[in-house]
Write a protein that holds these residues in place. Structure first.
Motif, PDB file in Angstrom:
ATOM      1  N   PRO A   3       6.284  66.665 -33.850  1.00 33.20           N
ATOM      2  CA  PRO A   3       6.406  67.846 -34.712  1.00 33.20           C
ATOM      3  C   PRO A   3       6.722  69.095 -33.898  1.00 33.20           C
ATOM      4  CG  PRO A   3       4.408  66.597 -35.210  1.00 33.20           C
ATOM      5  CD  PRO A   3       4.950  66.053 -33.919  1.00 33.20           C
ATOM      6  N   GLY A   4       7.441  70.034 -34.527  1.00 35.31           N
ATOM      7  CA  GLY A   4       7.689  71.324 -33.908  1.00 35.31           C
ATOM      8  C   GLY A   4       9.060  71.522 -33.325  1.00 35.31           C
ATOM      9  N   ILE A   5       9.921  70.486 -33.387  1.00 42.36           N
ATOM     10  CA  ILE A   5      11.259  70.606 -32.823  1.00 42.36           C
ATOM     11  C   ILE A   5      12.276  69.909 -33.734  1.00 42.36           C
ATOM     12  CG2 ILE A   5      10.482  70.761 -30.428  1.00 42.36           C
ATOM     13  CD1 ILE A   5      11.215  67.784 -30.141  1.00 42.36           C
ATOM     14  N   TYR A  53       7.567  68.612 -39.102  1.00 43.30           N
ATOM     15  CA  TYR A  53       6.328  69.383 -39.093  1.00 43.30           C
ATOM     16  C   TYR A  53       5.271  68.658 -39.914  1.00 43.30           C
ATOM     17  CZ  TYR A  53       7.865  71.155 -43.707  1.00 43.30           C
ATOM     18  OH  TYR A  53       8.273  71.267 -45.009  1.00 43.30           O
ATOM     19  N   ASN A  54       4.044  69.220 -39.923  1.00 40.75           N
ATOM     20  CA  ASN A  54       2.916  68.559 -40.572  1.00 40.75           C
ATOM     21  C   ASN A  54       2.770  69.003 -42.014  1.00 40.75           C
ATOM     22  OD1 ASN A  54       1.810  69.683 -37.619  1.00 40.75           O
ATOM     23  ND2 ASN A  54       1.763  67.458 -37.863  1.00 40.75           N
ATOM     24  N   GLY A  55       2.521  68.048 -42.898  1.00 41.24           N
ATOM     25  CA  GLY A  55       2.199  68.360 -44.279  1.00 41.24           C
ATOM     26  C   GLY A  55       0.720  68.179 -44.530  1.00 41.24           C
ATOM     27  N   LYS A  56       0.333  68.169 -45.788  1.00 40.95           N
ATOM     28  CA  LYS A  56      -1.079  67.987 -46.137  1.00 40.95           C
ATOM     29  C   LYS A  56      -1.527  66.579 -45.761  1.00 40.95           C
ATOM     30  CE  LYS A  56      -1.190  71.301 -49.954  1.00 40.95           C
ATOM     31  NZ  LYS A  56      -1.436  71.498 -51.405  1.00 40.95           N
ATOM     32  N   GLY A  57      -2.751  66.507 -45.278  1.00 45.36           N
ATOM     33  CA  GLY A  57      -3.302  65.210 -44.920  1.00 45.36           C
ATOM     34  C   GLY A  57      -2.663  64.572 -43.704  1.00 45.36           C
ATOM     35  N   GLU A  59       0.543  64.164 -43.159  1.00 42.63           N
ATOM     36  CA  GLU A  59       1.852  63.557 -43.421  1.00 42.63           C
ATOM     37  C   GLU A  59       2.937  64.297 -42.647  1.00 42.63           C
ATOM     38  OE1 GLU A  59       4.796  62.527 -47.204  1.00 42.63           O
ATOM     39  OE2 GLU A  59       3.338  64.171 -47.346  1.00 42.63           O
ATOM     40  N   LEU A  60       3.870  63.521 -42.064  1.00 42.94           N
ATOM     41  CA  LEU A  60       5.006  64.127 -41.380  1.00 42.94           C
ATOM     42  C   LEU A  60       6.088  64.481 -42.392  1.00 42.94           C
ATOM     43  CD1 LEU A  60       5.481  62.032 -38.110  1.00 42.94           C
ATOM     44  CD2 LEU A  60       4.568  64.342 -38.334  1.00 42.94           C
ATOM     45  N   LEU A  61       6.524  65.748 -42.330  1.00 47.36           N
ATOM     46  CA  LEU A  61       7.602  66.222 -43.189  1.00 47.36           C
ATOM     47  C   LEU A  61       8.806  66.565 -42.333  1.00 47.36           C
ATOM     48  CD1 LEU A  61       5.568  68.602 -45.530  1.00 47.36           C
ATOM     49  CD2 LEU A  61       6.150  66.197 -45.925  1.00 47.36           C
ATOM     50  N   ALA A  62       9.963  66.545 -42.936  1.00 46.60           N
ATOM     51  CA  ALA A  62      11.188  66.899 -42.226  1.00 46.60           C
ATOM     52  C   ALA A  62      12.049  67.790 -43.108  1.00 46.60           C
ATOM     53  CB  ALA A  62      11.966  65.642 -41.833  1.00 46.60           C
ATOM     54  N   ASP A 121      -1.672  70.505 -31.098  1.00 50.25           N
ATOM     55  CA  ASP A 121      -2.945  70.028 -30.545  1.00 50.25           C
ATOM     56  C   ASP A 121      -2.888  68.530 -30.227  1.00 50.25           C
ATOM     57  OD1 ASP A 121      -3.259  68.638 -32.921  1.00 50.25           O
ATOM     58  OD2 ASP A 121      -4.727  70.027 -33.763  1.00 50.25           O
ATOM     59  N   GLY A 122      -4.020  67.988 -29.806  1.00 54.80           N
ATOM     60  CA  GLY A 122      -4.078  66.586 -29.402  1.00 54.80           C
ATOM     61  C   GLY A 122      -3.802  65.610 -30.524  1.00 54.80           C
ATOM     62  N   ARG A 123      -3.965  66.062 -31.747  1.00 56.03           N
ATOM     63  CA  ARG A 123      -3.684  65.198 -32.905  1.00 56.03           C
ATOM     64  C   ARG A 123      -2.291  65.468 -33.466  1.00 56.03           C
ATOM     65  NH1 ARG A 123      -8.870  65.959 -36.705  1.00 56.03           N
ATOM     66  NH2 ARG A 123      -7.703  64.448 -37.967  1.00 56.03           N
TER      67      ARG A 123
END
Length: 302
Positions: A3-5, A53-57, A59-62, A121-123
Motif C-alpha cells: 500500500p501507498g504507491i 491503499y487500505n480500506g475498512k477492515g 481490505e486492500l483497495l486500488a 506500519d508493521g501491519r
C-alpha cells in the motif's frame, strides 16, 4: 502488493460492481477497484497501473486516481476532521487519511492545511505523520541573501520556527529573527542568512516588517474608530492582551503604533492611544489650535 504507491497490477476478475487486481506474486492476495474506473480495452488479464491503499477492515483497495501524497513524500494536506481518535486528512481519495495522536507535533485545526508525510506500519496500514524533519533534504541550491519560499512545519518557543523551503529543504528561522505572529502551516518569504554546518538554511524575516506593519496598523486604527477614538493600551499592556485583541506580538504592535504616529493618525499618552483626525490643511487639530493660540498672543503683544 505494498500500500501507498502506484504499481503495475493484473486484472484477475471482474464482477458487476468491482474489479480485482493482483501483482502476480501471491495469487491469493487481491486489491478491489471500482468497476467504473475501467477504461476502454481493460479486461481480464490486462495490466494496469493503480495506487493501492487500505480500506475498512484491512481490505486492500486500488484506484487509478492519483492521491495527493505517496510513501516517501512530504506534501501539504488539509485537515477534514479532528476528534477523540486523532485527525483525518483529505488526500484526494474516498477514504480519509488517518493522523494518530502520537504522530502529531502540535494539535492541528480542522479546515487548516499543514505538511505531512505518509508512512506504513508493521501491519501494512497507511497513516499520516507530522514528523517530517528526517524526510527533508539538506544542502539546498541557495546562497546567502537569496529569497526563498517555505512552509512552517514546527515552532519551538526557545529556538524559533522550522520551515520546509520549496517543500523539500529543512530550514530554520532563529527566534531573534522572527517578526510578528507566525503559525504552523503558514507560507513565508524569507532571506537566507547562512547555511549551518549541517547543511540547513538559516533564514531571516527582518525585511518582512514593512510587509506586515501596514495591515497591523490598519487593524489598530479600525479598532480605535470602533472604540470611539480611544484605547487603553500602550507599553503597559501585556503581550497576551495585545495578542487577544489584534492577533500580533507586542513588538509588531509597537511598530504599527510607530507608523500611525509618524502619519499623525494617533496621539500617544501614558493613559493610552487617542485617535487624531487631520484637518483639511493636513495638520492635526492640536497643531492647528496651537498655531491659532500663537497668533492670538502675537496680536495681543502688538
Amino acid at each position: 502488493m505494498k500500500p501507498g504507491i502506484f504499481q503495475d497490477l493484473t486484472i484477475v476478475a471482474i464482477d458487476p460492481r468491482s474489479v480485482y487486481l493482483n501483482d502476480g506474486k501471491d495469487k491469493r492476495e487481491r486489491a478491489r477497484m471500482a468497476r467504473f474506473e475501467l477504461t476502454e480495452g481493460d479486461q481480464k488479464g490486462s495490466r494496469i497501473s493503480a495506487f493501492v491503499y487500505n480500506g475498512k477492515g484491512g481490505e486492500l483497495l486500488a484506484t487509478k486516481n492519483h492521491p495527493f501524497i505517496q510513501l516517501g513524500e512530504v506534501k501539504r494536506l488539509m485537515v477534514k476532521e479532528v476528534n477523540r481518535f486523532g485527525a483525518f486528512l483529505d488526500w484526494g481519495l474516498e477514504k480519509d487519511l488517518y493522523l494518530p495522536f502520537k504522530e502529531q507535533t502540535f494539535r492541528p485545526k480542522q479546515g487548516q492545511s499543514y505538511l505531512f508525510t505518509l508512512r506504513i506500519d508493521g501491519r501494512e496500514r497507511l497513516y499520516a505523520s507530522m514528523k517530517i524533519r528526517n524526510m527533508l533534504k539538506r544542502n539546498p541550491p541557495y546562497k546567502e541573501r537569496d529569497w526563498v519560499k517555505g512552509i512552517v512545519y514546527s515552532i519551538h518557543p526557545e529556538l524559533g520556527a522550522f520551515l520546509a523551503v520549496d517543500g523539500i529543504y529543512d530550514s530554520m528561522i532563529p527566534k531573534k529573527d522572527l517578526l510578528g505572529a507566525i503559525t504552523e502551516g503558514e507560507n513565508l518569504d524569507a532571506r537566507v542568512q547562512s547555511i549551518d554546518d549541517k547543511g540547513r538554511l538559516l533564514l531571516s524575516l527582518r525585511d518582512r516588517a514593512h510587509l506586515v506593519i501596514g495591515d497591523d496598523a490598519e487593524r489598530i486604527y479600525a479598532k480605535l474608530v470602533q472604540s470611539g477614538g480611544y484605547l487603553n493600551l500602550g507599553d503597559h499592556s501585556s503581550p497576551e492582551e495585545i495578542k487577544r485583541l489584534f492577533g500580533i506580538s507586542k513588538s509588531s504592535f509597537k511598530r504599527a503604533l510607530g507608523k500611525l504616529y509618524r502619519k499623525q493618525r494617533i496621539r500617544l499618552d501614558p493613559k493610552g492611544i487617542y485617535l487624531v483626525e487631520k484637518t483639511e490643511d493636513g495638520r492635526r487639530p492640536n497643531d492647528r489650535r496651537e498655531s491659532i493660540g500663537k497668533g492670538k498672543r502675537k496680536r495681543n503683544n502688538n
